[in-house]
Design a protein around this motif. Structure first.
Motif, PDB file in Angstrom:
ATOM      1  N   THR A 176       0.877  -1.261  -0.041  1.00 51.58           N
ATOM      2  CA  THR A 176       0.034   0.209   0.100  1.00 51.58           C
ATOM      3  C   THR A 176       0.832   1.268  -0.022  1.00 51.58           C
ATOM      4  N   ALA A 177       2.189   1.027   0.115  1.00 53.35           N
ATOM      5  CA  ALA A 177       3.113   2.195   0.174  1.00 53.35           C
ATOM      6  C   ALA A 177       3.026   3.038  -1.375  1.00 53.35           C
ATOM      7  N   PRO A 178       3.113   4.285  -1.156  1.00 54.07           N
ATOM      8  CA  PRO A 178       3.123   4.769  -2.792  1.00 54.07           C
ATOM      9  C   PRO A 178       4.543   4.893  -3.613  1.00 54.07           C
ATOM     10  N   VAL A 179       5.566   4.318  -2.889  1.00 58.00           N
ATOM     11  CA  VAL A 179       6.612   4.273  -3.591  1.00 58.00           C
ATOM     12  C   VAL A 179       7.075   2.684  -3.048  1.00 58.00           C
ATOM     13  N   PRO A 180       8.143   2.133  -4.000  1.00 54.25           N
ATOM     14  CA  PRO A 180       8.795   0.842  -3.708  1.00 54.25           C
ATOM     15  C   PRO A 180       9.486   0.892  -2.303  1.00 54.25           C
ATOM     16  N   VAL A 181       9.195  -0.257  -1.635  1.00 55.57           N
ATOM     17  CA  VAL A 181       9.934  -0.278  -0.317  1.00 55.57           C
ATOM     18  C   VAL A 181      10.860  -1.597  -0.303  1.00 55.57           C
ATOM     19  N   PRO A 182      11.895  -1.631  -0.601  1.00 51.59           N
ATOM     20  CA  PRO A 182      12.863  -2.774  -0.698  1.00 51.59           C
ATOM     21  C   PRO A 182      13.043  -3.394   0.570  1.00 51.59           C
ATOM     22  N   VAL A 183      12.888  -4.869   0.726  1.00 48.12           N
ATOM     23  CA  VAL A 183      12.965  -5.676   1.744  1.00 48.12           C
ATOM     24  C   VAL A 183      14.487  -6.330   1.715  1.00 48.12           C
ATOM     25  N   MET A 184      15.092  -6.281   3.019  1.00 46.61           N
ATOM     26  CA  MET A 184      16.809  -6.557   3.087  1.00 46.61           C
ATOM     27  C   MET A 184      16.935  -8.076   2.328  1.00 46.61           C
ATOM     28  N   GLU A 239       2.391  15.103   3.597  1.00 45.15           N
ATOM     29  CA  GLU A 239       1.101  15.720   2.939  1.00 45.15           C
ATOM     30  C   GLU A 239       1.843  17.011   2.266  1.00 45.15           C
ATOM     31  N   SER A 240       2.480  17.656   2.585  1.00 43.64           N
ATOM     32  CA  SER A 240       3.317  18.931   2.139  1.00 43.64           C
ATOM     33  C   SER A 240       4.110  18.659   0.896  1.00 43.64           C
ATOM     34  N   LEU A 241       4.574  17.301   1.059  1.00 44.99           N
ATOM     35  CA  LEU A 241       5.280  16.890  -0.485  1.00 44.99           C
ATOM     36  C   LEU A 241       4.579  16.985  -1.585  1.00 44.99           C
ATOM     37  N   GLY A 242       3.239  17.012  -1.490  1.00 39.21           N
ATOM     38  CA  GLY A 242       2.540  17.112  -2.622  1.00 39.21           C
ATOM     39  C   GLY A 242       2.764  15.748  -3.285  1.00 39.21           C
ATOM     40  N   ASP A 243       2.315  15.342  -4.610  1.00 42.82           N
ATOM     41  CA  ASP A 243       2.303  14.152  -5.263  1.00 42.82           C
ATOM     42  C   ASP A 243       3.173  14.146  -6.317  1.00 42.82           C
TER      43      ASP A 243
END
Lengths: 258, 401
Positions: B141-149, B397-401
């Protein structure tokens, strides 16, 4: 009192249960085992009785994954002896399991003394049969009461509370030795600090008792195991919360519920 | 007066007896019985044995009586007593955990909710009793890829220790999703441990259970050894506390920072990316583990000020005087016990202060606080709406999209 608690390991339902490819058993890949809840209560009831009237608590289990941890936990809580019967619990049906325990108890491993109480949990969540205690009473020719929620020693006997459906309870006086299927202890099972379990693991030993499984290990054969099938009667409502609320109210009125 | 005591390495396996042979232990006996600890303790008035009396009982050889009382159940490990102690006695670091441990061993029963939590944490590696195989489930559900070790199979710059509430609960996952977005925006080379991670155990340690803490520490230390990384970060103030203060006893010597510290360090790089204006009046709650215990008061505030449109206001108790949310030291799982003793929930006391500032947002830095303050706001009347957000949620939130 001589208190003998029988422990059974059951699948941990926190992990998702899946049916194995044979269609007759649980997929063991991610299956974990934990102590059956009523058995944990049986242990607690035994410990409470020991604290109240003195005696010795022995815990006995057939072999199953993670069973050693549970036996050490029981010792850390205050059990005096832990015995493992190295026969695979999963390969034995209810009758065979009861015979194994009966042989163990009759063979001198357990010693049925005149002040003995054998305390299995009243039923296990994996089969919901609740019959081991009854078969065991029969095999040992001992009185048996199941679904017990309280045990009070009185004049060399015990007075037990048995739960019935519909909130009914019955009080029974039982002569010793006896077998009691425990539904719940008088108090929730106690906590044992992990450091204590770790210390017991280093200092205590689990005894083993070799008992040959009976010839007919399983009286019942599983034909098919499957997940509940959706009947499709549920109706999903969609729309804004206001629309949905209005339709729910409408449906409830329509069916005469409100 | 508030002092910041640097973490000192204690001997593992310390007991009250061995402790009294050490310089820190001897310092305990120099207590002047001023009672500042009991006075500053948010639950002091409910304690049969506040720290001052514990020390007095210890001096008089009557410590057993303290172990038999459930007084220590009321300690939320907020570090207020230790921070204010004029003799610099390490109450929350050393004395209180040892007393708690003995309380657990000597007490006939512990509140059911806490007992279940300790058992869950041992068996599943998280207090909520969720399957350890679902710990990484939030990742999709993360907006960017989240690598796993384990999948990455190469060293990373930053190992991000996600922790329990931020992995399993929806409102906690908001924190994780925001963190992933921020790390990605800063171009940081990071990865998580995924299902291999287990609770860092801070509340195991501060909540009575040294054995549980050791089990978790031994486990996590083995996992850390499997991988190469330059530094460790976590958005959980309690995990940060455990890594900073307790894990070094078990050979942990990685650089560890709370996520807010890493972001504050990269603020110049982050600032131009905070393009979306947020017209919020924000009040910041200093979490105990970051504020009083680590002196990290400025970083979260600097991050909040960097957001265009944010106006920062302070609650009446702030910085070293901030009132604990009541979740530490096992308090997270003792609300029913506190209620049974007619004790006010500290989270409710705290949100009243937040409401009084007139802020729109109560900003936090510890995952417990999201749940504690959102729950408190449900029962404390307030006219102007107030929302609770971790600092990283506002930044994202301030980062925008």
């Amino acid at each position: 009192m001589n208190l003998i608690v029988l422990l059974k390991m059951v699948p941990d339902t926190v992990e998702e249960l899946n049916v194995a490819s044979d269609g007759k058993s649980l997929d063991s890949e991610y299956l974990r085992f934990k102590l059956n809840d009523p058995d944990e209560h049986a242990l607690e009831e035994a410990l409470l009785l020991k604290e109240r009237v003195g005696g010795k608590v022995t815990v006995v289990a057939l072999d199953a994954p993670e069973v050693d941890d549970v036996l050490f936990m029981a010792l850390a809580k205050g059990a005096d002896r832990a015995v493992k019967i190295p026969a695979d619990q999963a390969s034995l049906g209810t009758v065979a399991t009861a015979r194994m325990f009966a042989t163990f108890l009759a063979s001198g491993g357990g010693q049925i003394t005149p002040d003995t109480l054998v305390l299995p949990g009243s039923q296990a969540i994996d089969d919901l049969e609740g019959e081991v205690a009854a078969y065991l009473g029969e095999a040992l020719s001992l009185p048996y009461v199941g679904v017990v929620s309280s045990v009070s020693p009185v004049n060399g006997k015990v007075v037990v509370l048995k739960e019935f459906s519909g909130g009914m309870r019955g009080e029974y006086e039982v002569t010793l030795p006896a077998v009691l299927g425990i539904q719940s202890a008088e108090k929730p099972p106690r906590y044992v600090p992990v450091a204590k379990v770790r210390a017991v693991m280093k200092s205590a030993k689990i005894e083993t008792a070799d008992i040959a499984p009976p010839e007919l290990a399983k009286a019942l054969v599983v034909e098919r195991m499957y997940k509940p099938e959706a009947a499709g009667r549920a109706q999903m409502l969609e729309g804004t919360p206001e629309d949905i609320a209005a339709r729910i109210a409408g449906l409830l009125t329509e069916r005469g519920i409100i | 007066m508030a002092v910041l005591l640097e973490p000192e390495l204690e001997q593992k396996g310390s007991t009250l007896e061995t402790l009294l042979q050490t310089p820190d232990g001897k310092r305990i006996l120099t207590c002047i019985q001023c009672g500042t600890c009991a006075g500053t303790c948010p639950y002091g008035e409910y304690m049969e044995f506040p720290p001052r009396r514990i020390i007095n009982m210890l001096r008089r050889g009557r410590i057993e009586e303290v172990f038999k009382s459930d007084s220590m159940l009321r300690c939320v490990a907020c570090y207020a007593c230790m921070t204010k102690c004029p003799r610099g006695i390490r109450l929350s670091d050393i004395l209180l955990p040892l007393v708690k441990e003995q309380t657990l061993i000597n007490h006939p029963s512990i509140p059911a909710e806490l007992q279940k939590t300790l058992q869950n944490t041992l068996r599943y590696g998280n207090p909520m009793g969720e399957s350890s195989r679902k710990r990484v489930a939030w990742k999709v559900t993360a907006p960017v890829p989240v690598p796993v070790m384990a999948e990455l199979q190469r060293p990373v710059d930053v190992l991000w220790f996600v922790e329990c509430y931020t992995a399993y609960y929806g409102r906690g996952q908001d924190n994780s999703r925001a963190t992933a977005k921020l790390l990605n925006a800063l171009g940081i080379d990071f990865a998580i441990l995924g299902n291999e991670e287990k609770c860092a155990g801070d509340c195991g340690q501060l909540t009575w259970e040294s054995g549980l803490f050791e089990t978790l520490t031994d486990y996590n230390m083995e996992i850390f050894k499997k991988y190469k990384f330059n530094r460790l970060i976590t958005g959980d103030a309690h995990a940060y506390n455990a890594f900073r203060i307790r894990y070094p006893m078990y050979g942990f010597n990685y650089r560890v920072d709370h996520t807010h510290m890493l972001l504050a360090e990269k603020l110049e790089q982050l600032k131009p990316k905070l393009t979306k204006k947020l017209n919020y009046t924000v009040t910041y709650h200093d979490s105990c583990c970051l504020g009083r215990r680590a002196g990290m008061y400025d970083e979260p505030r600097a991050l909040l000020r960097a957001i265009t449109g944010v106006k920062l206001v302070e609650m009446v108790h702030n910085h070293a005087n901030a009132i604990c949310c009541g979740g530490g030291g096992g308090g997270m799982w003792l609300d029913t016990f506190f209620k049974s003793k007619n004790m006010e929930r500290l989270s409710e006391r705290r949100v009243k202060e937040a409401i009084a500032t007139g802020a729109d947002v109560l900003a936090v830095s510890c995952p417990y606080e999201i749940f504690r303050f959102e729950d408190a706001l449900k029962v404390i009347p307030h006219e102007k709406p107030m929302i609770v957000r971790d600092v990283v949620e506002l930044l994202a939130e301030s980062l925008g999209d």
